[in-house]
Design a protein around this motif. Structure first.
Motif, PDB file in Angstrom:
ATOM      1  N   LYS A  88      -9.345  12.886  -7.622  1.00  0.00           N
ATOM      2  CA  LYS A  88      -7.891  13.013  -7.618  1.00  0.00           C
ATOM      3  C   LYS A  88      -7.232  11.645  -7.510  1.00  0.00           C
ATOM      4  O   LYS A  88      -7.829  10.684  -7.031  1.00  0.00           O
ATOM      5  CB  LYS A  88      -7.423  13.902  -6.453  1.00  0.00           C
ATOM      6  N   GLN A  89      -5.997  11.583  -7.963  1.00  0.00           N
ATOM      7  CA  GLN A  89      -5.199  10.365  -7.849  1.00  0.00           C
ATOM      8  C   GLN A  89      -4.409  10.401  -6.550  1.00  0.00           C
ATOM      9  O   GLN A  89      -3.584  11.286  -6.337  1.00  0.00           O
ATOM     10  CB  GLN A  89      -4.237  10.242  -9.031  1.00  0.00           C
ATOM     11  N   ILE A  90      -4.667   9.459  -5.669  1.00  0.00           N
ATOM     12  CA  ILE A  90      -3.867   9.338  -4.452  1.00  0.00           C
ATOM     13  C   ILE A  90      -2.508   8.754  -4.796  1.00  0.00           C
ATOM     14  O   ILE A  90      -2.402   7.797  -5.560  1.00  0.00           O
ATOM     15  CB  ILE A  90      -4.579   8.447  -3.413  1.00  0.00           C
ATOM     16  N   VAL A  91      -1.450   9.343  -4.251  1.00  0.00           N
ATOM     17  CA  VAL A  91      -0.101   8.800  -4.369  1.00  0.00           C
ATOM     18  C   VAL A  91       0.417   8.622  -2.943  1.00  0.00           C
ATOM     19  O   VAL A  91       0.432   9.568  -2.164  1.00  0.00           O
ATOM     20  CB  VAL A  91       0.841   9.723  -5.169  1.00  0.00           C
ATOM     21  N   MET A  92       0.832   7.388  -2.610  1.00  0.00           N
ATOM     22  CA  MET A  92       1.238   7.075  -1.249  1.00  0.00           C
ATOM     23  C   MET A  92       2.752   7.133  -1.090  1.00  0.00           C
ATOM     24  O   MET A  92       3.500   6.607  -1.915  1.00  0.00           O
ATOM     25  CB  MET A  92       0.770   5.674  -0.860  1.00  0.00           C
ATOM     26  N   PHE A  93       3.187   7.785  -0.006  1.00  0.00           N
ATOM     27  CA  PHE A  93       4.598   7.835   0.368  1.00  0.00           C
ATOM     28  C   PHE A  93       4.704   7.305   1.795  1.00  0.00           C
ATOM     29  O   PHE A  93       4.014   7.799   2.698  1.00  0.00           O
ATOM     30  CB  PHE A  93       5.137   9.261   0.304  1.00  0.00           C
ATOM     31  N   LEU A  94       5.568   6.308   1.999  1.00  0.00           N
ATOM     32  CA  LEU A  94       5.661   5.645   3.294  1.00  0.00           C
ATOM     33  C   LEU A  94       7.105   5.577   3.777  1.00  0.00           C
ATOM     34  O   LEU A  94       7.985   5.108   3.048  1.00  0.00           O
ATOM     35  CB  LEU A  94       5.101   4.221   3.199  1.00  0.00           C
ATOM     36  N   ASP A  95       7.347   6.056   4.992  1.00  0.00           N
ATOM     37  CA  ASP A  95       8.619   5.806   5.645  1.00  0.00           C
ATOM     38  C   ASP A  95       8.650   4.319   6.022  1.00  0.00           C
ATOM     39  O   ASP A  95       7.616   3.641   5.961  1.00  0.00           O
ATOM     40  CB  ASP A  95       8.733   6.694   6.887  1.00  0.00           C
ATOM     41  N   TYR A  96       9.810   3.801   6.401  1.00  0.00           N
ATOM     42  CA  TYR A  96       9.863   2.385   6.764  1.00  0.00           C
ATOM     43  C   TYR A  96       9.954   2.176   8.280  1.00  0.00           C
ATOM     44  O   TYR A  96       8.980   1.789   8.907  1.00  0.00           O
ATOM     45  CB  TYR A  96      11.036   1.680   6.064  1.00  0.00           C
ATOM     46  N   ASP A  97      11.118   2.465   8.873  1.00  0.00           N
ATOM     47  CA  ASP A  97      11.298   2.217  10.307  1.00  0.00           C
ATOM     48  C   ASP A  97      10.351   3.074  11.138  1.00  0.00           C
ATOM     49  O   ASP A  97      10.299   4.295  10.987  1.00  0.00           O
ATOM     50  CB  ASP A  97      12.746   2.521  10.706  1.00  0.00           C
ATOM     51  N   GLY A  98       9.621   2.433  12.040  1.00  0.00           N
ATOM     52  CA  GLY A  98       8.694   3.161  12.890  1.00  0.00           C
ATOM     53  C   GLY A  98       7.360   3.446  12.226  1.00  0.00           C
ATOM     54  O   GLY A  98       6.443   3.944  12.876  1.00  0.00           O
ATOM     55  N   THR A  99       7.259   3.133  10.934  1.00  0.00           N
ATOM     56  CA  THR A  99       6.022   3.369  10.189  1.00  0.00           C
ATOM     57  C   THR A  99       5.448   2.055   9.673  1.00  0.00           C
ATOM     58  O   THR A  99       4.298   1.704   9.967  1.00  0.00           O
ATOM     59  CB  THR A  99       6.271   4.333   9.012  1.00  0.00           C
TER      60      THR A  99
END
Length: 368
Positions: free
Chosen positions: A112-123
């Motif tokens: 599978k293709q990993i797709v990354m989603f990232l919050d900013y503040d606190g992450t």
């Protein structure tokens, strides 16, 4: 190659506008089907409930202040906390460390293709008293840059998209600001050799004038409360109370409520040490995740593994989507146990950095 962008689709829906530009056939494909169904599938009714209206009654005010206190990352809840009810060890069993269970996550990503989603503040950055000083470390930026070389990567934040970009400054990423209401993709993604593309999506353009009016009113209204700060995030507003004396929280909440009471098309929600004013459009971080996956060509696909890492209540909308479709993992960044739809947990941004580095190391090993 000369860049000659051609507008493939420029459509307006009841809640937003999407423009997809491309040269040749690229990472993005035209998505008229998506636009035609925005009010149906992608724009489903949000289950996120706004904070209850503040009334002058003491009980209502106390409930509001308790809610504000609960949002503090350094305070425990005034009501029985989750650890008290079920025990921290039980919570960890249900939301185990993403680092300690890294091989389990990698196993699920095979083929599978990993797709990354990232919050900013606190992450990606620590929570700091001054939101304008929430800088990410150079090591974290390098980790995010390396991840984006192997996987499509998006920053999904409540901040204005331009502000998030100024913090991160990586052109190869997708940026979804204002809780996903303002999205822009890279002109050329390193995983694609099929030409240049640009994706632009705005979910609440018609609210810009209203948001600006409320911003000016809030600045005037809360000027008497030391430490309170209003941040204009283009399609939403953030009233930070990280530096406000707790004795003034009730007064601050009442003043914010008074300002927005004459704007029925706006709603009040809450995050970590922040009150947020947003349009009542049916759009959130979960919808942004779905939109980006479809734009990448992974709508209803079994060949993708989305991973969303976030620390705030607003990230729960994305965690819910992943838990509901069973095709990805939400990872909550938190030192304390709390109600969440995430599958795994990490304690702080330093562990997020380590997790991203492990992903890169594994992918590099697979390429050898």
């Amino acid at each position: 190659m000369t860049k000659q962008n051609v507008v493939v689709s420029d459509c307006t829906s009841p809640i937003g506008k999407v423009r997809l530009a491309a040269s040749n056939s690229g990472l993005f494909s035209p998505i008229p089907e998506t636009l035609a169904s925005l009010d149906g599938r992608l724009i489903a009714i949000s289950k996120k409930k706004p904070i209850k209206r503040l009334e002058t009654g003491g009980a209502r005010v106390n409930a509001w202040v308790d809610s504000m206190r609960d949002s503090s990352p350094t305070r425990t809840k005034s009501t029985p906390s989750l650890p008290e009810r079920e025990g921290k060890s039980s919570w960890i069993l249900r939301h185990p460390s993403a680092l300690e269970n890294f091989e389990q996550i990698i196993s699920a990503s095979k083929g599978k293709q990993i797709v990354m989603f990232l919050d900013y503040d606190g992450t990606l950055s620590p929570i700091v008293e001054d939101p304008d000083q929430a800088f990410m470390s150079m090591e974290m930026r390098e980790a995010v840059r390396d991840v984006a070389r192997y996987f499509p990567t998006a920053i999904v934040s409540g901040r204005c998209r331009d502000k998030v970009y100024n913090f991160v400054r990586l052109e190869e990423l997708f940026y979804a600001g204002s809780h996903g209401m303002d999205i822009k993709g890279p002109s050329k993604h390193p995983k694609s050799d099929k030409g240049n593309q640009e994706l632009i999506f705005e979910a609440a353009s018609e609210f810009l004038t209203m948001i600006d009016e409320v911003y000016k009113a809030l600045i005037n209204e809360i000027s008497s409360i030391p430490g309170a700060k209003v941040e204009n995030n283009k399609f939403c507003l953030a009233v930070h109370f990280r530096c406000v004396d707790e004795k003034r929280w009730a007064a601050l909440a009442k003043q914010v409520r008074v300002v927005i009471s004459v704007y029925p098309k706006l709603k009040l929600t809450q995050g970590r040490k922040v009150l947020e004013i947003r349009p009542t459009v049916k759009w959130d971080k979960g919808k942004a995740l779905e939109f980006l996956l479809e734009s990448l060509g992974y709508a209803n696909s079994n060949d993708v593994l989305p991973i969303y890492i976030g620390d705030d209540q607003t990230d729960e909308d994305a965690f819910k989507v992943l838990r509901h479709n069973g095709k990805g993992f939400g990872i909550l960044v938190s030192r304390v146990a709390k109600e969440t739809n995430a599958s795994y947990s990490l304690q702080e941004p330093s562990e997020v950095k380590e997790f991203l580095r492990l992903l890169v190391e594994h992918e590099r090993g697979c390429k050898l």
